[in-house]
Design a protein around this motif. Structure first.
Motif, PDB file in Angstrom:
ATOM      1  N   VAL A 109     -28.881  -2.222  87.611  1.00  0.00           N
ATOM      2  CA  VAL A 109     -29.632  -3.466  87.554  1.00  0.00           C
ATOM      3  C   VAL A 109     -29.118  -4.309  86.402  1.00  0.00           C
ATOM      4  O   VAL A 109     -29.034  -3.836  85.271  1.00  0.00           O
ATOM      5  N   ARG A 110     -28.766  -5.554  86.748  1.00  0.00           N
ATOM      6  CA  ARG A 110     -28.414  -6.491  85.686  1.00  0.00           C
ATOM      7  C   ARG A 110     -29.686  -7.210  85.283  1.00  0.00           C
ATOM      8  O   ARG A 110     -30.424  -7.689  86.143  1.00  0.00           O
ATOM      9  N   LEU A 111     -29.960  -7.262  83.999  1.00  0.00           N
ATOM     10  CA  LEU A 111     -31.237  -7.806  83.545  1.00  0.00           C
ATOM     11  C   LEU A 111     -31.022  -9.073  82.715  1.00  0.00           C
ATOM     12  O   LEU A 111     -30.208  -9.095  81.793  1.00  0.00           O
ATOM     13  N   ARG A 112     -31.753 -10.115  83.097  1.00  0.00           N
ATOM     14  CA  ARG A 112     -31.680 -11.356  82.326  1.00  0.00           C
ATOM     15  C   ARG A 112     -33.087 -11.880  82.096  1.00  0.00           C
ATOM     16  O   ARG A 112     -33.998 -11.565  82.850  1.00  0.00           O
ATOM     17  N   THR A 113     -33.267 -12.669  81.069  1.00  0.00           N
ATOM     18  CA  THR A 113     -34.570 -13.280  80.871  1.00  0.00           C
ATOM     19  C   THR A 113     -34.424 -14.791  80.778  1.00  0.00           C
ATOM     20  O   THR A 113     -33.394 -15.296  80.333  1.00  0.00           O
ATOM     21  N   TYR A 114     -35.463 -15.487  81.234  1.00  0.00           N
ATOM     22  CA  TYR A 114     -35.456 -16.943  81.175  1.00  0.00           C
ATOM     23  C   TYR A 114     -36.022 -17.463  79.859  1.00  0.00           C
ATOM     24  O   TYR A 114     -35.768 -18.571  79.458  1.00  0.00           O
ATOM     25  N   ASP A 115     -36.874 -16.637  79.221  1.00  0.00           N
ATOM     26  CA  ASP A 115     -37.559 -17.160  78.041  1.00  0.00           C
ATOM     27  C   ASP A 115     -37.510 -16.186  76.871  1.00  0.00           C
ATOM     28  O   ASP A 115     -36.594 -16.229  76.083  1.00  0.00           O
ATOM     29  N   VAL A 116     -38.492 -15.291  76.780  1.00  0.00           N
ATOM     30  CA  VAL A 116     -38.560 -14.402  75.623  1.00  0.00           C
ATOM     31  C   VAL A 116     -38.068 -13.008  76.017  1.00  0.00           C
ATOM     32  O   VAL A 116     -37.606 -12.805  77.136  1.00  0.00           O
ATOM     33  N   ILE A 117     -38.192 -12.066  75.091  1.00  0.00           N
ATOM     34  CA  ILE A 117     -37.758 -10.705  75.382  1.00  0.00           C
ATOM     35  C   ILE A 117     -38.781 -10.034  76.290  1.00  0.00           C
ATOM     36  O   ILE A 117     -39.984 -10.115  76.055  1.00  0.00           O
ATOM     37  N   HIS A 118     -38.324  -9.416  77.340  1.00  0.00           N
ATOM     38  CA  HIS A 118     -39.162  -8.563  78.167  1.00  0.00           C
ATOM     39  C   HIS A 118     -38.523  -7.181  78.173  1.00  0.00           C
ATOM     40  O   HIS A 118     -37.442  -6.990  77.634  1.00  0.00           O
ATOM     41  N   SER A 119     -39.186  -6.226  78.804  1.00  0.00           N
ATOM     42  CA  SER A 119     -38.575  -4.908  78.918  1.00  0.00           C
ATOM     43  C   SER A 119     -38.911  -4.305  80.269  1.00  0.00           C
ATOM     44  O   SER A 119     -40.071  -4.265  80.672  1.00  0.00           O
ATOM     45  N   PHE A 120     -37.884  -3.866  80.945  1.00  0.00           N
ATOM     46  CA  PHE A 120     -37.973  -3.308  82.301  1.00  0.00           C
ATOM     47  C   PHE A 120     -38.330  -1.834  82.201  1.00  0.00           C
ATOM     48  O   PHE A 120     -37.566  -1.047  81.639  1.00  0.00           O
ATOM     49  N   PHE A 121     -39.488  -1.455  82.707  1.00  0.00           N
ATOM     50  CA  PHE A 121     -39.940  -0.074  82.536  1.00  0.00           C
ATOM     51  C   PHE A 121     -40.601   0.434  83.822  1.00  0.00           C
ATOM     52  O   PHE A 121     -41.557  -0.155  84.315  1.00  0.00           O
TER      53      PHE A 121
END
Lengths: 193, 560, 271
Positions: C192-204
């Motif tokens: 999975v390639r992970l990107r964010t549009y705004d702030v930091i998130h975390s994929f869990f």
């Protein structure tokens, strides 16, 4: 209670204080340097031509350091035999003639340095380079400004030393360190990234 | 002694003892606020279905953020500053700090910092809400969360003043310990608490500046349009060109402080426990030198392992591996401290006064908290535990439980020296059972919620199906938290009452050996009368030999 | 012995209860049944550490209780300082034991899983991109060509262009875009390639045991191999604002055939 501390103890404590102070300020600039390096590896990094006056400022700061050192030594001269050179609380002899002009001269040069830094900022402004203009500009203003704040604090210490000779060694030590930090800042801005 | 006005004596005092007590009382006031926040947080978590109007998400996140900030920096750090102020000159045989004026100044710069932090609850948008770690861009962009408006600015300002004050205080501790020791007080004869404060101070002086740098850059990003940490983003449906910053940089700078800060808080606490134990076991502490060396090793290691807070940020995998390998090395010197604490109880004759009870509970908490750290320092188990209640439970055990229990123990122990009276033993015991029990249990249970995957800083964990099982723990934890908070009223009552009504204490009520017990209780300005004490022996000469006294103070000359 | 004070006995009971809560508590299977290959490796590390920590926590408390018991009987404390040799021995032993046990955990138990997660590149993985924004997950599959179309934050449109794709970009035409829903085949590695549009998130995803931050300005990456079918919650693990707690997604793991069929059914960006 303060006065009860024996002069050698006081001098030794002063020395530790100045070393610790230098260590903590050094860590501050190390953090900025590390940030600079990290940022310079990322996108949108472009360096700027540094204002020429910075080199003149460097010379001024170096001369100021020399003057401060002359002041420190001249005050301590009659005391050479004693290990602790910065302590003149129990100074017996008369200070050397240079003691009278060296410290004010050092102070004056310090102010000239600050004025020179202001001139450098003005030059960049005139070129249309402001704090948010580019990451490099941000770091330039930040590093020079933080350094200038510390220089101003060191100048206050030197000014106090005019009246209270007890802290002369302390103030001069920190003043030299400001010179070292300036070279460090200049090296970062010029060489790195 | 010259006569002093009320203000010089109690308010703008230069006396390290008064300043120490000022710090302690300030910490207590802040603890009531921060503890109150914890109670509100726990109430919300126990009954997530109700009270959304009274406590909306914006208030909840603010409270979580401020609970953390206040507890770490304005409760535990301040209480330790207080104890350091009080103890350092007394234990090394000095009349005061090396720079009493600077000392006064560092206390009186903390006060505005506290006020700014408290005021931030009442500004538009509320207090900072980006977590006590204040990661940008959440903390950098107003639109990201309401607390990132004025509240976050005040937070950064308050932190900057705090750091300034803490650094001034630290410079004083360092110079005092290194230079003002009385005759005969060699480094190896110092009570180990002095070593704890020494290592902690050096760590603080070296590790706080990077946080200062980060705070300055964050302020510039927020108010001067720079892009150190922020990037172009799409927020609230609008595109904002903020630049090409590196948000990870902030985390590096933050944790460069953040990790050593753990040891800044924990090492002095463990050392105070080391100092309390021998008095109530009537035995010298076990392994003074190995413990001191271990602390030095821990100090060095703590500055090169900050990346273990960032295993899941996508850092270079080899760098991650290095941070894991280096981090778990710390378990080695740390286990030396744990073993030595335990071994200090060996062949003892225990006296179960309140300080001793707290000291024993700390030993247990050090074990539980220390081993929890292993799960988080090991890189792959941390992937699962990162940002879950396992982390919350772990750091509350270390920098919440170990520290607060030690500080309580220390307060009971040194109270007679501070005020010339003893705290009440019966109330002390009640306070102990109702504090140590709930506190340790709460945080052990939180580990289990983390094991179930429960993510921290969630307003309503019941939204996720996987929290079903671990949610059985929510109520017990909350009730224990209520109990814990309520029990502190016993302490406050005992503390306040004993200042005026406690049983009069002699100079050395616990029959201890170190220098502070040579001075009268409470010691006058200048501590030791006309002549400074001279030290002739090790700090822990209890049960020194057949046919001798039960204890020999450090000032007693050696007979050939 | 009658002379033993009640508080000593109470302390021993106290530490016994504490130890019991800890041991029993950690024996309860709080974790959801594991659903990925890497998760099994991570579970192995957790089990290893639970055993190591468990032994020492119990041992430590037993010793603590024993010392309290022995030294509260009213005898006089033993005379003399502990010998230097004993002090150093009792320091070197824990140092060696902890060094060996903890580094073994990092290098030999944890290391291979770490490498498979971050160092090795899997063969024939399922590729997808997950974008986080306050407080939602956007999901994109590259389609038949296996290439993601160029995404631009500036062209993101909440109604019909979640990723800000270019209408004239060939790579983008067959991209499949979903909102909050991930479908995966069982048994194949997923990247999975992970990107964010705004702030930091975390994929869990707790069942997968894996977690990865989404960093502004960067694309991060996570890899895992689902091992059982089922529907799992995708949670945001990093505080990302007011709705952090609502940022829930769904991960559905299905048989490979079902996955292929599902892919075919989906609308592509180009229509």
């Amino acid at each position: 209670m303060n006065a009860q501390l024996a002069a050698p103890v006081r001098a030794q404590a002063n020395r530790v204080l100045v070393v610790a102070l230098i260590a903590t300020v050094a860590m501050l600039f190390t953090a900025f340097a590390a940030s600079y390096m990290e940022r310079s590896g990322a996108r949108g990094w472009e360096k700027l031509e540094l204002p020429g006056i910075l080199w003149a400022n460097t010379v001024v700061l170096a001369l100021s350091s020399v003057a401060a050192e002359i002041a420190r030594r001249s005050r301590a001269r009659p005391f050479d035999a004693v290990r602790d050179r910065s302590n003149i609380a129990s100074l017996a002899g008369r200070p050397a003639a240079s003691a009278r002009w060296a410290l004010p001269l050092s102070l004056l040069l310090g102010f000239v340095f600050l004025a020179g830094q202001a001139a450098a900022w003005a030059e960049l402004r005139a070129r249309g380079v402001f704090l948010p203009t580019s990451p490099y500009a941000s770091f330039f203003y930040l590093l020079t400004a933080i350094h200038a704040v510390h220089v101003a604090a060191a100048l206050v210490a030197l000014a106090v030393a005019l009246a209270r000779a007890r802290i002369l060694g302390l103030a001069v030590g920190f003043w030299h360190f400001m010179g070292v930090v300036w070279v460090y800042v200049l090296l970062i801005l010029k060489v790195l990234g | 002694m010259e006569h002093q006005g009320f203000f010089r004596k109690y308010v703008f005092s230069y006396d390290h003892k008064v300043i120490g007590i000022q710090y302690l009382v300030t910490a207590m006031v802040m603890a009531i606020v921060a503890g109150g926040l914890a109670v509100i947080i726990r109430t919300r978590l126990a009954w997530p279905g109700v009270g959304a109007k009274a406590l909306p998400p914006e208030a909840y996140i603010s409270f979580v953020t401020m609970h953390g900030t206040l507890m770490v920096f304005f409760v535990v750090s301040l209480a330790l500053s207080g104890l350091a102020n009080f103890l350092i000159p007394l234990q090394i045989g000095a009349r005061d700090m090396a720079y009493p004026f600077l000392n006064m100044l560092s206390y009186w710069t903390i006060v505005p910092a506290c006020l700014i932090m408290l005021a931030s609850f009442f500004v538009q948008g509320g207090a900072a809400a980006a977590g006590w770690t204040a990661y940008p861009p959440l903390s950098a962009v107003k639109e990201a969360v309401p607390g990132s408006g004025l509240g976050q600015t005040l937070w950064l300002l308050g932190m900057a003043i705090f750091i300034f004050s803490f650094t001034m205080g630290g410079l004083n501790f360092l110079t005092t310990i290194l230079n003002l020791r009385t005759r005969g007080m060699t480094m190896r004869r110092m009570p180990i608490t002095m070593w704890g404060f020494l290592v902690a101070t050096v760590l603080a002086i070296l590790s706080f500046p990077p946080l200062t740098a980060a705070a300055l850059m964050l302020l510039a990003d927020r108010h001067l349009d720079t892009s150190f940490f922020v990037t172009d983003m799409l927020i609230g449906g609008k595109y904002r060109a903020l630049g090409d910053g590196t948000p990870l940089l902030f985390q590096h700078l933050f944790w460069f402080l953040g990790h050593p800060e753990v040891y800044v808080l924990v090492l002095p606490c463990i050392c105070m426990v080391f100092d309390i134990l021998p008095v109530f076991t009537r035995r010298p502490i076990f392994g003074y030198r190995p413990s001191v060396y271990s602390m030095l090793v821990i100090g060095v290691l703590s500055m090169i392992v900050w990346g273990h807070h960032m295993f899941v940020t996508g850092m270079n995998p080899y760098v991650g591996k290095y941070f894991s390998i280096a981090t778990v090395i710390i378990t080695a010197p740390f286990s030396v401290l744990g073993v030595n604490l335990l071994a200090s109880l060996w062949r003892a004759r225990m006296r179960f006064a309140t300080p001793m009870l707290f000291a024993l509970a700390v030993i247990s908490a050090v074990g539980l908290g220390g081993f929890g750290g292993l799960f988080l320092g090991t890189m792959t188990s941390d992937i699962y535990f990162h940002d879950t209640y396992f982390v919350v439970g772990h750091f509350h055990l270390m920098i919440g439980t170990v520290t607060l229990l030690s500080i309580f123990g220390a307060t009971y122990f040194w109270f007679p020296k501070m005020f010339g009276r003893l705290m009440d033993e019966r109330l002390g015991r009640w306070h102990f059972w109702l504090t140590a029990g709930p506190m340790i249990t709460i945080f052990v249970l939180m580990h289990m919620q983390g094991l179930g995957g429960m993510v921290r800083r969630t307003y309503d964990p019941s939204i996720y199906g996987y929290n079903q099982m671990n949610s059985v723990l929510r109520l017990p934890i909350t009730f224990l938290a209520f109990l814990l908070f309520a029990a502190q009223s016993i302490f406050l009552w005992n503390f306040t009452r004993s200042i005026f009504r406690g049983a009069k204490a002699t100079a050395n009520p616990w029959e201890a050996t170190t220098l502070e017990w040579v001075a009268p209780s409470p010691p006058p300005h200048g501590n030791f009368g006309d002549v400074l004490p001279v030290v002739h022996r090790f700090a822990y000469e209890y049960s020194p030999g057949e046919g001798q006294a039960d204890f020999v103070p450090q000032t007693v000359e050696k007979t050939a | 012995m009658g002379g033993r004070p009640a508080v000593a006995k109470a302390l021993i009971v106290f530490f016994a209860i504490l130890t019991a809560i800890t041991v029993v508590g950690f024996l309860i299977p709080w974790r959801r049944e594991v659903a990925s290959e890497e998760g099994k490796g991570i579970d192995l590390t957790i089990t290893y550490l639970l055993v190591v920590a468990g032994i020492f926590v119990v041992l430590g408390h037993v010793i603590l209780a024993r010392f309290i018991w022995r030294s509260s009987g009213g005898e006089v404390a033993a005379y003399g300082r502990p010998s230097k040799r004993a002090e150093w021995a009792w320091s070197i032993v824990p140092v060696l034991v902890m060094l060996v046990l903890s580094e073994a955990g990092v290098l030999f138990v944890s290391g291979p899983v770490w490498d498979s997660l971050y160092v090795e590149s899997p063969e024939d993985p399922v590729l997808l991109e997950v974008a986080g924004k306050q407080f939602e997950w956007y999901v994109r599959y590259p389609g038949k060509d296996g290439k993601f179309g160029k995404a631009d934050l500036k062209s993101v449109n909440e109604t019909d262009n979640l990723f800000g794709l270019d209408d004239f970009d060939d790579d983008a035409q067959d991209d499949i875009i979903k909102r909050g829903q991930i479908c995966l085949p069982v048994g194949r590695p997923v990247v999975v390639r992970l990107r964010t549009y705004d702030v930091i998130h975390s994929f869990f995803v707790p069942e997968f045991r894996v977690k990865q931050d989404l960093l502004p300005g960067y694309a991060t990456r996570i890899k895992f191999t689902p091992t059982r079918e089922g529907e799992f919650d995708l949670a945001c693990a990093e505080l990302c604002g007011l709705g952090h707690y609502t940022m829930k997604g769904k991960v559905r793991v299905v048989k490979p055939e079902e996955f292929d069929a599902w892919l075919k059914e989906q609308m592509t960006f180009g229509g």
